[in-house]
Design a protein around this motif. Structure first.
Motif, short mmCIF file in Angstrom:
data_model
loop_
_atom_site.label_atom_id
_atom_site.label_comp_id
_atom_site.label_asym_id
_atom_site.label_seq_id
_atom_site.Cartn_x
_atom_site.Cartn_y
_atom_site.Cartn_z
N PRO A 35 0.81 -1.22 0.00
CA PRO A 35 0.00 0.00 0.00
C PRO A 35 0.84 1.27 0.00
O PRO A 35 0.51 2.25 -0.68
N LYS A 36 1.93 1.28 0.76
CA LYS A 36 2.80 2.46 0.78
C LYS A 36 3.37 2.73 -0.62
O LYS A 36 3.39 3.87 -1.10
N MET A 37 3.86 1.69 -1.27
CA MET A 37 4.38 1.84 -2.62
C MET A 37 3.27 2.29 -3.57
O MET A 37 3.49 3.09 -4.48
N GLY A 38 2.06 1.76 -3.37
CA GLY A 38 0.93 2.15 -4.20
C GLY A 38 0.62 3.63 -4.09
O GLY A 38 0.37 4.30 -5.10
N ARG A 39 0.65 4.15 -2.86
CA ARG A 39 0.40 5.59 -2.67
C ARG A 39 1.48 6.43 -3.33
O ARG A 39 1.20 7.49 -3.90
N GLU A 40 2.70 5.96 -3.29
CA GLU A 40 3.80 6.70 -3.93
C GLU A 40 3.65 6.73 -5.44
O GLU A 40 4.16 7.62 -6.11
N LEU A 41 2.93 5.76 -5.99
CA LEU A 41 2.72 5.69 -7.44
C LEU A 41 1.51 6.48 -7.91
O LEU A 41 1.51 7.01 -9.03
N CYS A 42 0.47 6.58 -7.06
CA CYS A 42 -0.77 7.14 -7.61
C CYS A 42 -1.46 8.20 -6.75
O CYS A 42 -2.55 8.64 -7.13
N ASP A 43 -0.88 8.62 -5.63
CA ASP A 43 -1.48 9.75 -4.93
C ASP A 43 -1.48 10.97 -5.84
O ASP A 43 -0.50 11.22 -6.57
N THR A 44 -2.54 11.74 -5.79
CA THR A 44 -2.74 12.84 -6.74
C THR A 44 -1.57 13.82 -6.74
O THR A 44 -1.11 14.24 -7.82
N ASP A 45 -1.08 14.18 -5.57
CA ASP A 45 -0.02 15.19 -5.51
C ASP A 45 1.33 14.66 -5.97
O ASP A 45 2.29 15.43 -6.14
N ARG A 46 1.43 13.35 -6.25
CA ARG A 46 2.69 12.79 -6.74
C ARG A 46 2.88 13.04 -8.22
O ARG A 46 4.01 13.00 -8.73
N ARG A 47 1.77 13.25 -8.95
CA ARG A 47 1.83 13.54 -10.40
C ARG A 47 2.52 12.40 -11.15
O ARG A 47 3.39 12.63 -12.00
N GLU A 48 2.12 11.17 -10.86
CA GLU A 48 2.68 10.02 -11.57
C GLU A 48 1.54 9.26 -12.26
O GLU A 48 1.14 9.63 -13.36
#
Length: 318
Positions: A35-48
């Motif tokens: 889940p942590k890696m998932g958030r790093e990939l697709c949280d809105t403010d990450r722009r990924e």
């Protein structure tokens, strides 16, 4: 390249230099992510990425690798789904794809309760928070293949694994059992359009054999039948479109047991409860409300085998 240093820089560059120029969204196929890696990939403010396909719920019926199956445990399955529902800004929800066995054969009962369990899985898929993805044939309850030997399979992975198991001394019957349960060709048989030759898919020779149940399970048989699995999907999609709470509401798990999964969706004072019975047994539940949809004609507080119920709870007057 999985989770290697520089991945995020590459994805942000792709977003900035390519994707931002189009009206599009991007979904990542991200195996082995937490889940942590998932958030790093697709949280809105990450722009990924905009969302990701996680795989952990697809690994709950296996030991280490997908070829070594263990009995499907709905509670374990529901726990993982609930974890990811809470983990991501916006989940991508799916139960089937081109690399996975058919969901009704895997998570339901494709025999006596084929119709009910296919509708139960549809209820789960379309009431979770996030975007639902429906794989071709899922909407009519297509099942795993009924092939009888390796010569009928095309999947390279299946043939490679079969040869490896033979080299390691696995008995022939066990080799075939593992392939039959897990092969990617389970979901790659041609779409079953009608009950004519080759299920109406082609007048030529299909690249892969067609399940013999196509005379019973096909689009034509369900297209104009509101009581069919396809008809049920249409009702679910309309229900979701007409209720903001099902599209945007918060997700709260209520009961996760060996055979039961119950959760609540809430938004602006409105509350909907989803009840799912993944078994042949009857189960009493203790919720009241208006029945918005069920895969049985009635609901009297006792969930029948593979029954799903969507309840709209009374508004809180306090």
């Amino acid at each position: 390249y999985i989770s290697q240093e520089g991945n995020h820089d590459i994805l942000r560059t792709l977003r900035r230099e390519v994707l931002d120029h189009y009206d599009c969204f991007v979904v990542g196929e991200t195996v082995f992510v937490t889940p942590k890696m998932g958030r790093e990939l697709c949280d809105t403010d990450r722009r990924e990425l905009d969302m990701i396909f996680s795989f952990e719920h697809m690994e709950t019926d296996q030991h280490m690798v997908k070829w070594f199956k263990r009995q499907f445990h709905p509670g374990r399955f529901a726990s993982v789904i609930s974890k990811w529902q809470k983990a991501l800004c916006w989940p991508a929800n799916y139960l089937e794809n081109h690399d996975q066995p058919r969901s009704v054969s895997r998570f339901g009962d494709d025999g006596e309760y084929w119709d009910k369990s296919a509708k139960l899985l549809a209820t789960l898929l379309l009431t979770l928070r996030g975007t639902p993805y429906i794989y071709q044939g899922e909407e009519i309850g297509m099942t795993n293949f009924d092939f009888t030997g390796m010569d009928q399979l095309q999947d390279v992975e299946s043939h490679n694994v079969y040869r490896l198991m033979k080299k390691l001394g696995f008995p022939k019957g066990l080799r075939w059992k593992l392939i039959r349960l897990t092969s990617r060709d389970n979901a790659r048989t041609p779409m079953q359009w009608d009950d004519t030759e080759n299920a109406g898919f082609t007048t030529g020779e299909p690249w892969l054999g067609i399940n013999h149940n196509y005379t019973r399970i096909n689009m034509s048989a369900q297209e104009n039948d509101p009581g069919s699995i396809r008809g049920y999907y249409k009702k679910l999609i309309a229900l979701r479109a007409g209720h903001d709470v099902l599209r945007h509401g918060d997700f709260t798990p209520l009961v996760i047991e060996k055979r039961l999964f119950e959760f609540r969706r809430t938004l602006d004072g409105e509350s909907v409860i989803v009840l799912l019975n993944f078994s042949r047994n009857h189960h009493r539940v203790h919720y009241a409300g208006e029945v918005l949809l069920s895969n049985y004609e009635d609901f009297d507080g006792v969930l029948k085998p593979y029954q799903s119920v969507i309840l709209k709870e009374p508004l809180n007057k306090s």
